[in-house]
Design a protein around this motif. Structure first.
Motif, PDB file in Angstrom:
ATOM      1  N   ILE A  79      31.683  46.825  54.457  1.00  0.00           N
ATOM      2  CA  ILE A  79      32.349  45.823  53.494  1.00  0.00           C
ATOM      3  C   ILE A  79      31.315  45.268  52.592  1.00  0.00           C
ATOM      4  CG2 ILE A  79      33.729  43.939  53.304  1.00  0.00           C
ATOM      5  CD1 ILE A  79      34.908  44.563  56.264  1.00  0.00           C
ATOM      6  N   HIS A  80      31.210  45.204  51.346  1.00  0.00           N
ATOM      7  CA  HIS A  80      30.310  44.734  50.538  1.00  0.00           C
ATOM      8  C   HIS A  80      30.725  43.396  50.123  1.00  0.00           C
ATOM      9  CE1 HIS A  80      27.425  44.399  47.512  1.00  0.00           C
ATOM     10  NE2 HIS A  80      28.326  44.342  46.317  1.00  0.00           N
ATOM     11  N   ALA A  81      30.019  42.016  50.694  1.00  0.00           N
ATOM     12  CA  ALA A  81      30.553  40.949  50.695  1.00  0.00           C
ATOM     13  C   ALA A  81      29.350  40.065  50.297  1.00  0.00           C
ATOM     14  CB  ALA A  81      31.265  40.487  51.675  1.00  0.00           C
ATOM     15  N   PRO A  82      28.597  40.244  49.374  1.00  0.00           N
ATOM     16  CA  PRO A  82      27.209  39.427  48.963  1.00  0.00           C
ATOM     17  C   PRO A  82      27.557  37.932  49.130  1.00  0.00           C
ATOM     18  CG  PRO A  82      27.735  40.658  47.032  1.00  0.00           C
ATOM     19  CD  PRO A  82      28.931  41.285  48.183  1.00  0.00           C
ATOM     20  N   HIS A  83      28.844  37.701  48.649  1.00  0.00           N
ATOM     21  CA  HIS A  83      28.988  36.087  48.466  1.00  0.00           C
ATOM     22  C   HIS A  83      29.160  35.462  49.790  1.00  0.00           C
ATOM     23  CE1 HIS A  83      32.696  38.188  49.153  1.00  0.00           C
ATOM     24  NE2 HIS A  83      33.274  37.343  49.613  1.00  0.00           N
ATOM     25  N   GLU A  84      29.045  36.173  50.883  1.00  0.00           N
ATOM     26  CA  GLU A  84      29.391  35.517  52.136  1.00  0.00           C
ATOM     27  C   GLU A  84      27.824  35.401  52.763  1.00  0.00           C
ATOM     28  OE1 GLU A  84      32.029  38.000  54.527  1.00  0.00           O
ATOM     29  OE2 GLU A  84      33.476  37.630  53.121  1.00  0.00           O
ATOM     30  N   GLU A  85      26.829  35.641  52.165  1.00  0.00           N
ATOM     31  CA  GLU A  85      25.357  35.488  52.655  1.00  0.00           C
ATOM     32  C   GLU A  85      24.921  34.344  51.968  1.00  0.00           C
ATOM     33  OE1 GLU A  85      23.759  37.921  54.143  1.00  0.00           O
ATOM     34  OE2 GLU A  85      25.203  39.537  54.105  1.00  0.00           O
ATOM     35  N   GLY A  86      25.569  33.138  51.687  1.00  0.00           N
ATOM     36  CA  GLY A  86      25.358  32.142  51.177  1.00  0.00           C
ATOM     37  C   GLY A  86      24.144  32.122  49.882  1.00  0.00           C
ATOM     38  N   ASP A  87      23.111  31.492  50.167  1.00  0.00           N
ATOM     39  CA  ASP A  87      22.171  31.292  48.946  1.00  0.00           C
ATOM     40  C   ASP A  87      21.308  32.795  48.725  1.00  0.00           C
ATOM     41  OD1 ASP A  87      23.122  29.048  47.806  1.00  0.00           O
ATOM     42  OD2 ASP A  87      21.337  27.850  48.949  1.00  0.00           O
ATOM     43  N   TRP A  88      21.367  33.401  49.781  1.00  0.00           N
ATOM     44  CA  TRP A  88      20.446  34.538  50.031  1.00  0.00           C
ATOM     45  C   TRP A  88      21.422  35.876  50.131  1.00  0.00           C
ATOM     46  CZ3 TRP A  88      15.207  33.674  49.572  1.00  0.00           C
ATOM     47  CH2 TRP A  88      14.936  32.447  49.602  1.00  0.00           C
ATOM     48  N   ALA A  89      22.116  36.202  48.952  1.00  0.00           N
ATOM     49  CA  ALA A  89      22.593  37.371  48.613  1.00  0.00           C
ATOM     50  C   ALA A  89      21.538  38.432  48.360  1.00  0.00           C
ATOM     51  CB  ALA A  89      23.761  37.427  47.641  1.00  0.00           C
ATOM     52  N   PRO A  90      21.595  39.678  48.709  1.00  0.00           N
ATOM     53  CA  PRO A  90      20.413  40.550  48.646  1.00  0.00           C
ATOM     54  C   PRO A  90      20.019  40.707  47.134  1.00  0.00           C
ATOM     55  CG  PRO A  90      22.121  41.289  50.099  1.00  0.00           C
ATOM     56  CD  PRO A  90      22.746  40.127  49.593  1.00  0.00           C
ATOM     57  N   GLY A  91      19.066  40.871  46.979  1.00  0.00           N
ATOM     58  CA  GLY A  91      18.498  40.974  45.473  1.00  0.00           C
ATOM     59  C   GLY A  91      18.471  42.319  44.921  1.00  0.00           C
ATOM     60  N   GLY A  92      17.810  42.388  43.772  1.00  0.00           N
ATOM     61  CA  GLY A  92      17.968  43.865  43.073  1.00  0.00           C
ATOM     62  C   GLY A  92      17.217  45.035  43.914  1.00  0.00           C
ATOM     63  N   ALA A  93      16.164  45.013  44.412  1.00  0.00           N
ATOM     64  CA  ALA A  93      15.574  46.057  44.947  1.00  0.00           C
ATOM     65  C   ALA A  93      16.206  46.231  46.314  1.00  0.00           C
ATOM     66  CB  ALA A  93      14.101  45.562  45.342  1.00  0.00           C
ATOM     67  N   SER A  94      16.724  45.391  47.114  1.00  0.00           N
ATOM     68  CA  SER A  94      17.397  45.781  48.357  1.00  0.00           C
ATOM     69  C   SER A  94      18.775  46.457  48.013  1.00  0.00           C
ATOM     70  CB  SER A  94      18.106  44.243  49.086  1.00  0.00           C
ATOM     71  OG  SER A  94      16.785  43.541  49.526  1.00  0.00           O
ATOM     72  N   ASN A  95      19.240  45.876  47.086  1.00  0.00           N
ATOM     73  CA  ASN A  95      20.762  46.484  46.607  1.00  0.00           C
ATOM     74  C   ASN A  95      20.331  48.141  46.249  1.00  0.00           C
ATOM     75  OD1 ASN A  95      22.448  44.464  46.862  1.00  0.00           O
ATOM     76  ND2 ASN A  95      22.152  43.662  44.986  1.00  0.00           N
ATOM     77  N   ALA A  96      19.202  48.304  45.525  1.00  0.00           N
ATOM     78  CA  ALA A  96      19.016  49.630  45.013  1.00  0.00           C
ATOM     79  C   ALA A  96      18.617  50.613  46.311  1.00  0.00           C
ATOM     80  CB  ALA A  96      17.933  49.680  44.252  1.00  0.00           C
ATOM     81  N   TRP A  97      18.128  49.845  47.317  1.00  0.00           N
ATOM     82  CA  TRP A  97      17.890  50.596  48.710  1.00  0.00           C
ATOM     83  C   TRP A  97      19.300  50.932  49.276  1.00  0.00           C
ATOM     84  CZ3 TRP A  97      13.236  52.437  51.122  1.00  0.00           C
ATOM     85  CH2 TRP A  97      13.316  52.818  52.479  1.00  0.00           C
ATOM     86  N   LEU A  98      20.091  49.868  49.494  1.00  0.00           N
ATOM     87  CA  LEU A  98      21.576  49.897  50.132  1.00  0.00           C
ATOM     88  C   LEU A  98      22.264  50.868  49.525  1.00  0.00           C
ATOM     89  CD1 LEU A  98      23.265  48.626  52.084  1.00  0.00           C
ATOM     90  CD2 LEU A  98      23.874  46.951  50.388  1.00  0.00           C
ATOM     91  N   HIS A  99      22.233  50.983  48.198  1.00  0.00           N
ATOM     92  CA  HIS A  99      23.092  51.973  47.525  1.00  0.00           C
ATOM     93  C   HIS A  99      22.851  53.570  48.239  1.00  0.00           C
ATOM     94  CE1 HIS A  99      25.310  54.034  44.292  1.00  0.00           C
ATOM     95  NE2 HIS A  99      24.552  54.762  44.206  1.00  0.00           N
ATOM     96  N   ARG A 100      21.550  53.584  48.323  1.00  0.00           N
ATOM     97  CA  ARG A 100      20.986  55.273  48.786  1.00  0.00           C
ATOM     98  C   ARG A 100      21.332  55.194  50.346  1.00  0.00           C
ATOM     99  NH1 ARG A 100      17.279  58.119  44.948  1.00  0.00           N
ATOM    100  NH2 ARG A 100      17.849  57.125  43.045  1.00  0.00           N
ATOM    101  N   SER A 101      21.078  54.156  51.067  1.00  0.00           N
ATOM    102  CA  SER A 101      21.291  54.257  52.359  1.00  0.00           C
ATOM    103  C   SER A 101      22.613  54.514  52.844  1.00  0.00           C
ATOM    104  CB  SER A 101      20.701  52.815  52.977  1.00  0.00           C
ATOM    105  OG  SER A 101      20.765  52.922  54.566  1.00  0.00           O
ATOM    106  N   LEU A 102      23.519  53.830  52.090  1.00  0.00           N
ATOM    107  CA  LEU A 102      25.042  53.850  52.522  1.00  0.00           C
ATOM    108  C   LEU A 102      25.463  55.377  51.960  1.00  0.00           C
ATOM    109  CD1 LEU A 102      26.457  50.496  50.896  1.00  0.00           C
ATOM    110  CD2 LEU A 102      26.488  51.310  53.330  1.00  0.00           C
ATOM    111  N   ALA A 103      24.848  55.906  50.830  1.00  0.00           N
ATOM    112  CA  ALA A 103      25.314  57.351  50.747  1.00  0.00           C
ATOM    113  C   ALA A 103      24.592  58.108  51.707  1.00  0.00           C
ATOM    114  CB  ALA A 103      24.233  57.501  49.299  1.00  0.00           C
ATOM    115  N   ALA A 104      23.425  57.842  52.233  1.00  0.00           N
ATOM    116  CA  ALA A 104      23.032  58.854  53.383  1.00  0.00           C
ATOM    117  C   ALA A 104      23.827  58.687  54.649  1.00  0.00           C
ATOM    118  CB  ALA A 104      21.572  58.200  53.537  1.00  0.00           C
ATOM    119  N   LEU A 105      24.275  57.584  54.828  1.00  0.00           N
ATOM    120  CA  LEU A 105      25.156  57.395  56.040  1.00  0.00           C
ATOM    121  C   LEU A 105      26.457  57.889  56.084  1.00  0.00           C
ATOM    122  CD1 LEU A 105      25.563  55.871  58.744  1.00  0.00           C
ATOM    123  CD2 LEU A 105      26.567  53.887  57.629  1.00  0.00           C
TER     124      LEU A 105
END
Ligand code: FAD
Length: 471
Positions: free
Chosen positions: A35-61
């Protein structure tokens, strides 16, 4: 057969995944969900580089699941509402997940667990990412540790690696549907991350490949080489660990199998570094205010310099005129990573010579690191600033020139990331402003003077420190 949701979060792997394994052991058809819910991470929603990684990691999973006859269900929105919608859609009787430890999501998860149970749904959480959960290790008085060495000494006496578990080659199919990965908008629309993927392979297979490369190479001599940024002297596993593509105990298990008289010291040294990661999660759990506030409240009176957006931008872009600092920040921008020694040097220059608040640096790292991790990043910045646990004392101010001469003696790292200095003689590459004619001749575009003079910056930092009255 009964259905269970397996809620993937920062445990993006199939093997040795306690939540997935528990669902399988209980005989459920697992429906893997993200579930993609960055708004639930408070002031620390993942940044740009993390998101780029996450995209590929989810595709791999998802690809790994599909190869086994299953698939990852992707949704976005409110986590609890999405779980409840999927429970309704699939008839799931249980939800399994691995715990996260960030201050914003811990209470959310507790509420979800409570309310699911009230509705008669089995809700079970597991430890998927730490050798010691933050509450597993305590001082004799039952409180948290603030100093690493006693924490780690105590922790090691409790170390028990879980037995390996293997997910079967075939998983039961399910029919739950979801959104496309592209709908999350994680991958950058302008491909600023293009160069990243020459260095990284997100996903579980990439994590194990990185571990094998490390064991075959940099592990040998790790203790001496880990401080040298001009070579691959470390494991480069931090983003894989952050996203849970590999668990620390999987790494330790493999390393224990590699022990020999000549390797023991390097293996122990490496496991101790993993210990710093454990310590940072311990600290974040017990001091949840620390991503934004000094752990040591005595620093609340410290007089930081006025925020200076231009100076901060020059630091971010690697234009400070201090070659090792610029090299680090350029490495970060190009690869999403920076060597640990250089992280300490650039952070020290920002917090001490420039006297900009450590939060500014932590935010920049948060947006640009592929391994951005709230626990590790917070501890790292507060350690360098001198405001945190077990921190370097504020008055110990790194001289970036001597640091670079010591840890990058041939200036290979500097020259790789600041290539305009390559034509200067070696000595001048560490402090080019001391050779103004050579600099003007060979690298006219490079800053002629440091953003903050090293001597003046040091004196001003020490004066500000004395001003607090507890120097
Ligand atoms: C200012 C600053 C900010 C940092 N921000 C982060 C961050 O956001 N995310 C992050 O993962 N690390 C952070 N670190 C810690 C460290 O720099 C990285 O973990 C390390 O460089 C990752 O490279 P590696 O995997 O090759 O490390 P290795 O030397 O191979 O170490 C193995 C693993 O041990 C852990 N580790 C090693 N050193 C540390 C440390 N000092 N603190 C905590 N864990 C450690 C990491 O999980 C790392 O992957 C920060 C350090 C500083 C000084």
């Amino acid at each position: 057969m009964s259905v269970a949701l397996v809620w993937f979060r920062r445990d993006l792997r199939l093997q040795d995944n306690p939540a997935l394994q528990a669902a399988l052991d209980a005989g459920h058809v697992p429906v893997p969900v993200y579930i993609h819910a960055p708004h639930e991470e408070g002031d620390w929603a993942p940044g740009g580089a993390s998101n780029a990684w996450l995209h590929r990691s989810l595709a791999a999973l998802d690809a790994d699941l599909r190869a086994r006859g299953s698939a990852l269900v992707l949704c976005q929105g409110d986590s609890q509402a999405e779980l409840e919608r999927l429970i309704e859609q699939t008839g799931a009787v249980a939800v399994y997940w691995n715990r996260k430890y960030e201050p914003a999501t811990q209470p959310r998860d507790a509420k979800i667990k409570r309310e699911l149970r009230e509705k008669g749904i089995e809700a079970e959480s597991h430890n998927g990412s730490l050798m010691f959960e933050p509450w597993d290790v305590a001082t004799q008085q039952g409180g948290p540790y603030k100093v690493f060495t006693p924490f780690w000494r105590n922790a090691l006496t409790r170390l028990q690696l879980p037995a390996p578990t293997r997910v079967p080659d075939r998983l039961p199919a399910h029919t739950a549907g979801g959104e496309t990965l592209d709908a999350f908008g994680l991958a950058p629309s302008i491909p600023w991350d293009r160069q990243f993927w020459d260095h990284w392979q997100p996903g579980e297979a990439g994590a194990h490949e990185a571990l094998t490369v490390f064991i075959d190479g940099a592990l040998n001599g790790y203790r001496e080489q880990r401080d040298l940024p001009d070579r691959v002297g470390t494991s480069l596993l931090s983003p894989h660990l952050h996203f849970g593509e590999i668990a620390p105990w999987q790494i330790v298990r493999r390393l224990q199998g590699e022990r020999s008289a000549s390797r023991d010291a390097d293996i122990d040294g490496y496991i101790r570094e993993l210990g710093w990661r454990e310590f940072s999660y311990h600290l974040l759990h017990h001091f949840p205010q620390t991503p934004d506030h000094n752990l040591n409240p005595r620093f609340d009176q410290f007089q930081w310099a006025k925020p200076d957006a231009d100076a901060l931008r020059a630091w971010q872009q690697g234009r400070t005129g201090i070659p090792i600092v610029d090299a680090g920040l350029r490495e970060l921008w190009a690869t999403g990573y920076m060597h640990n020694r250089v992280r300490m040097i650039v952070a020290s220059y920002l917090c001490k010579h420039m006297r900009q608040h450590w939060r500014e640096g932590a935010r920049w790292f948060w947006d640009t690191l592929v391994d951005a991790d709230l626990a590790n990043n917070t501890m790292g910045w507060q350690w360098v600033a001198g405001t945190g646990a077990d921190a370097a004392p504020y008055f110990r101010i790194f001289n970036p020139v001597t640091q670079s001469q010591k840890f990058d003696p041939q200036a290979r790292y500097i020259t790789r990331w600041v290539p305009e200095l390559a034509a200067l003689p070696l000595k001048a590459r560490f402090a080019p402003w001391q050779s103004p004619q050579l600099l003007a001749e060979h690298a006219p575009a490079y800053p002629a003077l440091p953003l903050v003079d090293l001597g003046e910056g040091r004196d001003a930092a020490l004066a500000a420190y004395r001003h607090t009255g507890w120097a």
